[in-house]
Motif scaffolding. Structure first.
Motif, mmCIF file in Angstrom:
data_model
loop_
_atom_site.group_PDB
_atom_site.id
_atom_site.type_symbol
_atom_site.label_atom_id
_atom_site.label_comp_id
_atom_site.label_asym_id
_atom_site.label_seq_id
_atom_site.Cartn_x
_atom_site.Cartn_y
_atom_site.Cartn_z
ATOM 1 N N LEU A 1 0.860 -1.181 0.000
ATOM 2 C CA LEU A 1 0.000 0.000 0.000
ATOM 3 C C LEU A 1 0.897 1.232 0.000
ATOM 4 N N ILE A 2 0.510 2.247 -0.746
ATOM 5 C CA ILE A 2 1.338 3.448 -0.901
ATOM 6 C C ILE A 2 0.595 4.651 -0.329
ATOM 7 N N LEU A 3 1.312 5.455 0.440
ATOM 8 C CA LEU A 3 0.811 6.729 0.965
ATOM 9 C C LEU A 3 1.747 7.827 0.469
ATOM 10 N N ALA A 4 1.219 8.754 -0.323
ATOM 11 C CA ALA A 4 2.050 9.781 -0.954
ATOM 12 C C ALA A 4 1.656 11.166 -0.458
ATOM 13 N N GLY A 5 2.655 12.042 -0.354
ATOM 14 C CA GLY A 5 2.426 13.374 0.184
ATOM 15 C C GLY A 5 2.912 14.487 -0.704
ATOM 16 N N LEU A 6 2.925 15.695 -0.119
ATOM 17 C CA LEU A 6 3.189 16.921 -0.863
ATOM 18 C C LEU A 6 4.546 16.916 -1.552
ATOM 19 N N GLU A 7 5.577 16.399 -0.889
ATOM 20 C CA GLU A 7 6.908 16.411 -1.490
ATOM 21 C C GLU A 7 6.914 15.654 -2.817
ATOM 22 N N ALA A 8 6.165 14.561 -2.891
ATOM 23 C CA ALA A 8 6.078 13.809 -4.142
ATOM 24 C C ALA A 8 5.365 14.622 -5.207
ATOM 25 N N ALA A 9 4.323 15.352 -4.814
ATOM 26 C CA ALA A 9 3.598 16.183 -5.777
ATOM 27 C C ALA A 9 4.466 17.335 -6.254
ATOM 28 N N GLN A 10 5.158 18.017 -5.333
ATOM 29 C CA GLN A 10 6.027 19.126 -5.718
ATOM 30 C C GLN A 10 7.153 18.674 -6.640
ATOM 31 N N GLY A 11 7.627 17.439 -6.443
ATOM 32 C CA GLY A 11 8.741 16.938 -7.236
ATOM 33 C C GLY A 11 8.337 16.308 -8.547
ATOM 34 N N GLY A 12 7.042 16.302 -8.869
ATOM 35 C CA GLY A 12 6.603 15.752 -10.150
ATOM 36 C C GLY A 12 6.670 14.239 -10.221
ATOM 37 N N ALA A 13 6.388 13.564 -9.103
ATOM 38 C CA ALA A 13 6.503 12.107 -9.065
ATOM 39 C C ALA A 13 5.283 11.387 -9.626
ATOM 40 N N TYR B 1 5.933 11.802 2.125
ATOM 41 C CA TYR B 1 4.792 11.953 3.037
ATOM 42 C C TYR B 1 5.198 12.690 4.301
ATOM 43 N N ASP B 2 4.447 13.745 4.625
ATOM 44 C CA ASP B 2 4.667 14.500 5.856
ATOM 45 C C ASP B 2 3.366 14.451 6.656
ATOM 46 N N PRO B 3 3.354 13.806 7.816
ATOM 47 C CA PRO B 3 2.112 13.667 8.569
ATOM 48 C C PRO B 3 1.622 14.953 9.218
ATOM 49 N N ILE B 4 2.244 16.081 8.920
ATOM 50 C CA ILE B 4 1.755 17.354 9.458
ATOM 51 C C ILE B 4 0.321 17.630 9.014
ATOM 52 N N GLU B 5 -0.095 17.003 7.905
ATOM 53 C CA GLU B 5 -1.460 17.198 7.403
ATOM 54 C C GLU B 5 -2.486 16.330 8.127
ATOM 55 N N MET B 6 -2.039 15.368 8.940
ATOM 56 C CA MET B 6 -2.939 14.330 9.439
ATOM 57 C C MET B 6 -3.408 14.606 10.865
ATOM 58 N N ARG B 7 -4.590 14.090 11.191
ATOM 59 C CA ARG B 7 -5.081 14.177 12.560
ATOM 60 C C ARG B 7 -4.398 13.100 13.406
ATOM 61 N N LEU B 8 -4.633 13.155 14.713
ATOM 62 C CA LEU B 8 -3.925 12.256 15.628
ATOM 63 C C LEU B 8 -4.275 10.789 15.413
ATOM 64 N N GLY B 9 -5.364 10.513 14.698
ATOM 65 C CA GLY B 9 -5.687 9.133 14.392
ATOM 66 C C GLY B 9 -4.616 8.431 13.582
ATOM 67 N N TRP B 10 -3.728 9.209 12.944
ATOM 68 C CA TRP B 10 -2.643 8.642 12.131
ATOM 69 C C TRP B 10 -1.342 8.519 12.918
ATOM 70 N N LEU B 11 -1.418 8.710 14.215
ATOM 71 C CA LEU B 11 -0.264 8.447 15.075
ATOM 72 C C LEU B 11 -0.034 6.930 15.102
ATOM 73 N N ASP B 12 1.140 6.492 14.639
ATOM 74 C CA ASP B 12 1.464 5.065 14.540
ATOM 75 C C ASP B 12 0.347 4.285 13.835
#
Length: 536
Positions: free
Chosen positions: A203-215, A276-287
């Protein structure tokens, strides 16, 4: 005579900057003159925080640094929220503030504060521009802003130095950056490719850095070769087109979505976190999983959080690493039990429109009316969470929002900055009534710049997200009710076109008409805040 201000402006121009945003003051008039002479247009905002966010919108659109100009003391202090937003949203923002001239600075107190100390928690670096090194100082600040993770930098400039003749008048251009490719046979890539190929439930989780880098294109190839479903953060929506059968949409702040997605993460035997930077996520994504060895992270810079721990970290630009991995993996079948498809259906059911009119229906009308090449911005609030779950993004960075800092009133300045940077692109700003009233002065900026931006207003007469939190805590609503503002009349008073609607057909009609209008359009969509109950 080449002034220091001219050298600064020429260096900024050499780094691709074409737009500056801010509020002028006596300490920055020479700088603004130099910017205009160098081909950098200065755009007047009504508040410095809005100007900072406009610069962010232009930066995302052009893939170049943003530029904020603020005057001394209260001017820079007003910008603090916008600069903090740039820090948490990883925007390479250059902040240039005027300061009192050095000979009188120690004696004079009017509007004098320590700018560097004020911004120390928010910027990656702060420098005062000196006459002997103006070009190199600006170039250094730009290099720091653009280094991963990107973020804001600050420059102080006194009026006397700005107007002074430059003893070495030479702008500093950015170096040619050579990025070595990451080969599929690289030992680290080959080992990770083999591990991915052997996984039965990747399973893949992708974040802003991937979008900014044109991935995006490379990620789509990898997803399809593996048969791996992909989830993105809200700011990375569209990295893989969200109408693709393996795209499970965005995750971040929705308990309804988490109830579907987190169990899927728990059953995955390999999790690939890409930019992926979890700064966007709520605490439910802790671990999100109990075993960190199942997590592999790909990022250009080490993580600065403890939301989760990864068993393996590959330090590389996500686009290059994913392109190599897409060649290194062996095609195979994954998730043969059909769980990702079931999750996709469950998400669609949970966020389906419940009535002919309300917040769900408004998003569905927008999904039909807004084109793939258009750009949408969305503000903080209950509507943002629902919108980020229901909006179908087919291109990366086509939905802009403050998702790390979540500051209110960001959607309108983001839209202004994006439209200024690319006038050919249709821009739609989605806001709540509380957010618009917080930054309503920027309607004058829309008018004065002649920008035909479309605003779609979720008018529920409430700070609905806070009201929901009060309700979930068993508390009575307090401090969340808003009066009924006639936003259509307000838009007309600011020189735009305003309409109030209370049905899907009327909204669709107004959106179609707004596309051909040469001034801004505000469409106020009225509904009851109770429509958000258990909506996300």
């Amino acid at each position: 005579m080449t002034r220091i201000a001219d050298t600064i402006a020429a260096t900024l121009h050499a780094h691709g900057i074409r737009h500056a945003f801010g509020m002028p003051g006596g300490e920055v008039v020479t700088l603004i003159d130099g910017l205009e002479a160098a081909g950098i247009r200065f755009h007047l905002a009504r508040h410095e925080t809005a100007a900072a966010i406009m610069a962010a919108g232009a930066s995302v659109t052009t893939r170049t640094p943003g530029l904020l100009v603020a005057t001394v003391g209260p001017g820079l202090a007003n910008a603090v929220n916008g600069i903090a937003d740039a820090a948490q949203e990883h925007v390479p923002l250059v902040v240039i503030s005027g300061i009192v001239d050095r000979p009188t600075r120690a004696r004079y107190t009017h509007q004098v504060i320590d700018h560097a100390a004020l911004l120390r928690p928010l910027v990656k670096a702060s420098f005062e521009v000196e006459p002997e090194s103006a070009g190199p100082t600006v170039a250094r600040a730009l290099a720091i802003a653009l280094a991963e993770p990107m973020g804001p930098v600050h420059l102080d400039l006194s009026p006397a130095v700005a107007a002074m003749a430059d003893p070495a008048p030479r702008p500093v251009a950015p170096p040619a950056v050579l990025r070595p490719s990451v080969a599929p046979r690289d030992p680290a890539i080959a080992a990770l490719g083999d591990r991915l190929s052997r996984a039965r439930r990747p399973l893949i989780l992708a974040g802003l850095e991937a979008a900014q880098g044109g991935a995006g294109p490379a990620l789509l190839r990898l997803v399809e070769r593996l048969g791996a479903p992909v989830v993105t953060t809200y700011k990375a929506k569209g990295l893989v087109p969200e109408d693709h059968p393996l795209a499970l949409g965005g995750a971040g702040l929705s308990p309804l979505a988490d109830a579907v997605l987190l169990p899927l993460f728990g059953r995955a035997d390999l999790l690939l976190f890409v930019g992926y930077d979890p700064i966007e996520m709520r605490l439910g994504w802790l671990d999100p999983v109990s075993d960190p060895d199942r997590i592999v992270e790909i990022s250009a810079a080490p993580a600065d959080h403890a939301m989760h721990h990864a068993g393996t970290r590959l330090l590389a630009a996500p686009a290059a690493a994913i392109a190599a991995l897409a060649e290194a993996v062996r095609p195979g079948e994954a998730w043969t039990d059909g769980e990702p498809a079931a999750a996709r259906r469950a998400l669609a059911e949970r966020f389906a429109a419940r009535a002919d009119w309300g917040p769900h229906a408004i998003v569905e009308v927008l999904n039909r009316a807004v084109g793939d090449g258009d750009l949408v911005t969305v503000d903080a609030g209950a509507h943002r969470i629902l919108f980020s779950q229901k909006w179908v993004a087919r291109r990366p960075l086509s939905l802009l929002q403050s998702a790390g800092f979540c500051t209110m009133a960001a959607a309108l300045p983001l839209a202004i900055g994006a439209k200024v940077a690319d006038p050919s692109r249709r821009v739609v700003a989605v806001m709540g009534d509380g957010g618009l009233e917080m930054g309503i002065g920027e309607l004058a900026t829309l008018r004065d710049l002649g920008l035909p931006v479309t605003l779609v207003l979720f008018q529920d007469r409430s700070l609905a997200l806070i009201a929901l939190k009060q309700n979930s805590a068993g508390l009575a609503p307090n401090g969340v009710a808003l009066g009924l503002t006639d936003f259509a009349a307000v838009a007309t008073a600011f020189g735009g076109h305003g309409r109030t609607v209370a049905g899907a057909a009327a909204l669709a009609e107004e959106l179609a008409a707004a596309r051909d209008r040469n001034r801004f359009t505000l469409i106020a969509c009225r509904f009851d805040a109770d429509a958000y109950h258990q909506a996300f």
